[in-house]
Design a protein around this motif. Structure first.
Motif, PDB file in Angstrom:
ATOM      1  N   UNK A  48       0.835  -1.206   0.000  1.00 22.48           N
ATOM      2  CA  UNK A  48       0.000   0.000   0.000  1.00 22.48           C
ATOM      3  C   UNK A  48       0.872   1.260   0.000  1.00 22.48           C
ATOM      4  N   UNK A  49       2.016   1.200   0.660  1.00 21.77           N
ATOM      5  CA  UNK A  49       2.946   2.332   0.584  1.00 21.77           C
ATOM      6  C   UNK A  49       3.390   2.536  -0.858  1.00 21.77           C
ATOM      7  N   UNK A  50       3.694   1.439  -1.549  1.00 19.80           N
ATOM      8  CA  UNK A  50       4.075   1.537  -2.960  1.00 19.80           C
ATOM      9  C   UNK A  50       2.946   2.128  -3.797  1.00 19.80           C
ATOM     10  N   UNK A  51       1.722   1.701  -3.513  1.00 19.97           N
ATOM     11  CA  UNK A  51       0.559   2.223  -4.242  1.00 19.97           C
ATOM     12  C   UNK A  51       0.441   3.729  -4.051  1.00 19.97           C
ATOM     13  N   UNK A  52       0.580   4.197  -2.811  1.00 28.61           N
ATOM     14  CA  UNK A  52       0.462   5.632  -2.535  1.00 28.61           C
ATOM     15  C   UNK A  52       1.559   6.419  -3.243  1.00 28.61           C
ATOM     16  N   UNK A  53       2.791   5.902  -3.187  1.00 29.73           N
ATOM     17  CA  UNK A  53       3.912   6.606  -3.824  1.00 29.73           C
ATOM     18  C   UNK A  53       3.743   6.611  -5.338  1.00 29.73           C
TER      19      UNK A  53
END
Length: 292
Positions: A48-53
């Protein structure tokens, strides 16, 4: 024959991801003698961090690097803030805490991102390549193979060829003696958790695009398959995790291709029961472990 070749390549692609995730479970087990049932939820949090970035920057690779960094950080935080304070007198205590951590992480992700599926992009095409009239792996499958292969070689080099790897192994197998020799056992455990969580985040980034998409529960079934792979190979054996992952990947590919995807959970359960009944320590367990 063409279908068999395609399913074999697909099974190796799945198996490579399961092998990476199983390797993360083995790293935690070797470092702290804990089966980290929260590994899947931690990996999803990193994804999810990757998705946000990626959404913010428009770059897949920045999101990919952010997921790895988030995985490393989350693993160290879980060790320092949660697992370090768990009473290990009973082996059930860490398991219960890990399961509670799963519920907390999934609830927080649901509150922040919702419970709908989010699309997960890939850096390369997933269209199958044709070689000699046979449909084989896609460019994305080749990327998965290369990434997992480099990761496994790097981990093997760290543990076998570097002083840090030697200290991590010593801290896991003889913590009291290691402390007497000046090894920072707590720091080595935190590093082990960080590496395992980072590898889990990598596995999530590789497997989630091949599933329905990003969801708080996206890695639940992957965790079951990876745990089976780790048990098949032996929780004390990193090479066994690799072999177990490939075996599970091929099994799921053949079962889903010839018998239907509804039977894949049953196939994993049958494989797990067979290994536990015939060789509980795993196929690559040392002789001493099989005699316990």
């Amino acid at each position: 024959m063409e279908r068999f070749v395609f399913l074999t390549f697909d099974g190796f692609s799945r198996g490579a991801v399961y092998a990476a995730f199983a390797l993360a479970l083995v790293l935690i087990w070797r470092a702290a003698r804990i089966v980290n049932f929260a590994q899947g939820a931690m990996a999803v949090a990193a994804a999810y961090v990757a998705y946000s970035v990626s959404v913010s920057t428009g770059s897949y690779w920045l999101g990919f690097l952010a997921a790895l960094a988030a995985g490393l950080l989350l693993g160290a935080v879980v060790d320092r803030a949660v697992m370090r304070f768990v009473d290990h007198a009973s082996p059930l205590n860490p398991v219960i805490v890990a399961l509670g951590l799963v519920l907390v992480i999934q609830a927080v992700l649901g509150m922040l991102y919702g419970n709908e599926f989010h699309p997960a992009g890939t850096p390369f095409s997933r269209a199958a390549l044709t070689v000699g009239g046979f449909a084989v792996g896609s460019p994305y499958d080749l990327f998965v193979f290369a990434t997992v292969g480099v990761t496994m070689v790097a981990l093997a080099w760290i543990f076998a060829r570097t002083p840090v790897g030697l200290r991590m192994r010593a801290a896991a197998f003889a913590p009291e003696v290691s402390r007497l020799l000046g090894v920072n056992v707590g720091g080595m455990l935190a590093l082990g958790w960080a590496l395992a969580s980072g590898v889990g985040a990598l596995a999530a980034m590789l497997v989630i695009p091949t599933e329905l998409g990003l969801h708080p529960n996206a890695m639940d079934l992957v965790f079951v398959s990876a745990f089976t792979a780790a048990v098949v190979g032996g929780l004390d054996s990193p090479p066994g995790a690799v072999v177990g992952g490939l075996v599970v990947g091929l099994l799921l590919s053949y079962v889903s291709g010839y018998a239907g995807s509804d039977l894949t959970p049953l196939a994993v359960l049958v494989l797990l029961l067979a290994v536990l009944l015939v060789r509980p320590g795993g196929l690559f367990a040392p002789v001493a472990a099989r005699r316990v």
